[in-house]
Design an enzyme around this catalytic site. Sequence first.
Site, PDB file in Angstrom:
ATOM      1  N   GLN A  84      32.846  23.644 109.775  1.00 58.16           N
ATOM      2  CA  GLN A  84      33.067  24.580 111.652  1.00 58.16           C
ATOM      3  C   GLN A  84      34.571  24.794 111.032  1.00 58.16           C
ATOM      4  O   GLN A  84      35.299  25.104 112.217  1.00 58.16           O
ATOM      5  CB  GLN A  84      32.633  23.263 112.361  1.00 58.16           C
ATOM      6  N   SER A  85      35.370  25.130 110.278  1.00 57.42           N
ATOM      7  CA  SER A  85      36.480  25.791 109.983  1.00 57.42           C
ATOM      8  C   SER A  85      37.107  27.151 110.477  1.00 57.42           C
ATOM      9  O   SER A  85      36.228  27.758 110.724  1.00 57.42           O
ATOM     10  CB  SER A  85      37.199  25.606 108.785  1.00 57.42           C
ATOM     11  N   ASN A  86      37.465  27.677 111.786  1.00 56.78           N
ATOM     12  CA  ASN A  86      37.957  28.811 112.422  1.00 56.78           C
ATOM     13  C   ASN A  86      38.780  29.353 111.339  1.00 56.78           C
ATOM     14  O   ASN A  86      38.542  30.054 111.097  1.00 56.78           O
ATOM     15  CB  ASN A  86      38.752  28.592 113.803  1.00 56.78           C
TER      16      ASN A  86
END
Length: 328
Positions: free
Chosen positions: A76-78
């Site tokens: 879920q890396s921005n």
Amino acid sequence: MNALNFPPRYPLGIFPTPLVEAPRLAAALGGPRLFIKRDDMTGFGFGGNKIRILEFFLAQAVDEGADVIVTAGGPQSNHVRATAAAARLAGLDVAAVLHDSRPAETQGNLLLDELLDVTLHFTNSPDRALVDQQIEVVAEALRQAGRKPYVIPRGGATPLGALGYVRCVQELNEQLAALDLRPDWLVLATGSCGTQAGLLAGARLYGAPYRVLGVTVSRPLAECLVRVGALAHQAAELVGQPVDIAEEDVRVLDGYIGPGYGIPTPECATAIRLAARTEGLFLDPTYTGKGLAGLIGEIQAGRIGPDETVVFLHTGGEPGLFAHPEIV
Ligand SMILES: *Cc1c(COP(=O)(O)O)cnc(C)c1O
């Protein structure tokens, strides 16, 4: 002060981002006067703090003639999502190393990564530091295949990336001056430490009335203190204006990570619900929710008083909400 010597930027964002007061949230906390610096609204690729940071990396990548960006993070890396969108805008391909294994559901940032056609390499290990080595493995394979990769480390946390937040201090200073405000605190969520480092360097270089307080959501406190101090020092050096960063100016608050990075805590969920229900403001479960939880804790403990003024830096991350329906 001499003019700071910034390297070129690849324009991605829309600046300045708004600085808005949050009176209902402040009243609900019985606390200080509260403003939100809306860096969730940096205006490109679902926004967030990584946009300011990426402007410097993309300019360098294009200048070096790179044809593919390689970076890393979590599912879920921005940072991976924002990097991928920026790479596409610049006409480049993008590969990313992600820790853990592929989630059952393609949601939030992972969905956006797929939409951007990122070549994803899952490490199938929870060891987050492992991705730093794997970035190099992926980059080397691309070189062997005749490509020209440009590597951006996790979070973009390098002196070059931190310059995005040196510039942000100047932007914020102008907004504060126009409102005749002298806040006591600038509070943010700290992960890979480049954002806090840039703010700290910027506060020293441009002058700022506030103390910068990072709430760690990821790394152990001791590691954050070292990284923020070192990156701040190196960022100032990079623009040709070395400054000494005093140890006591590196302020990082511990106690809000909970069971781990990216795992929402009850305090984080409470903060997210409160921001939504008082201000219509959406925070995220990995960073800003825990950051606001840290600010709330400081207010409740009386360490930030009702007569003070706080700017909370909203660093973005809202797509991550959609992977955490349990928060509501
Ligand atoms: C990456 C990120 C942060 C932390 O920034 P660092 O420079 O890694 O410390 C905070 N909030 C959001 C939403 C992020 O994506």
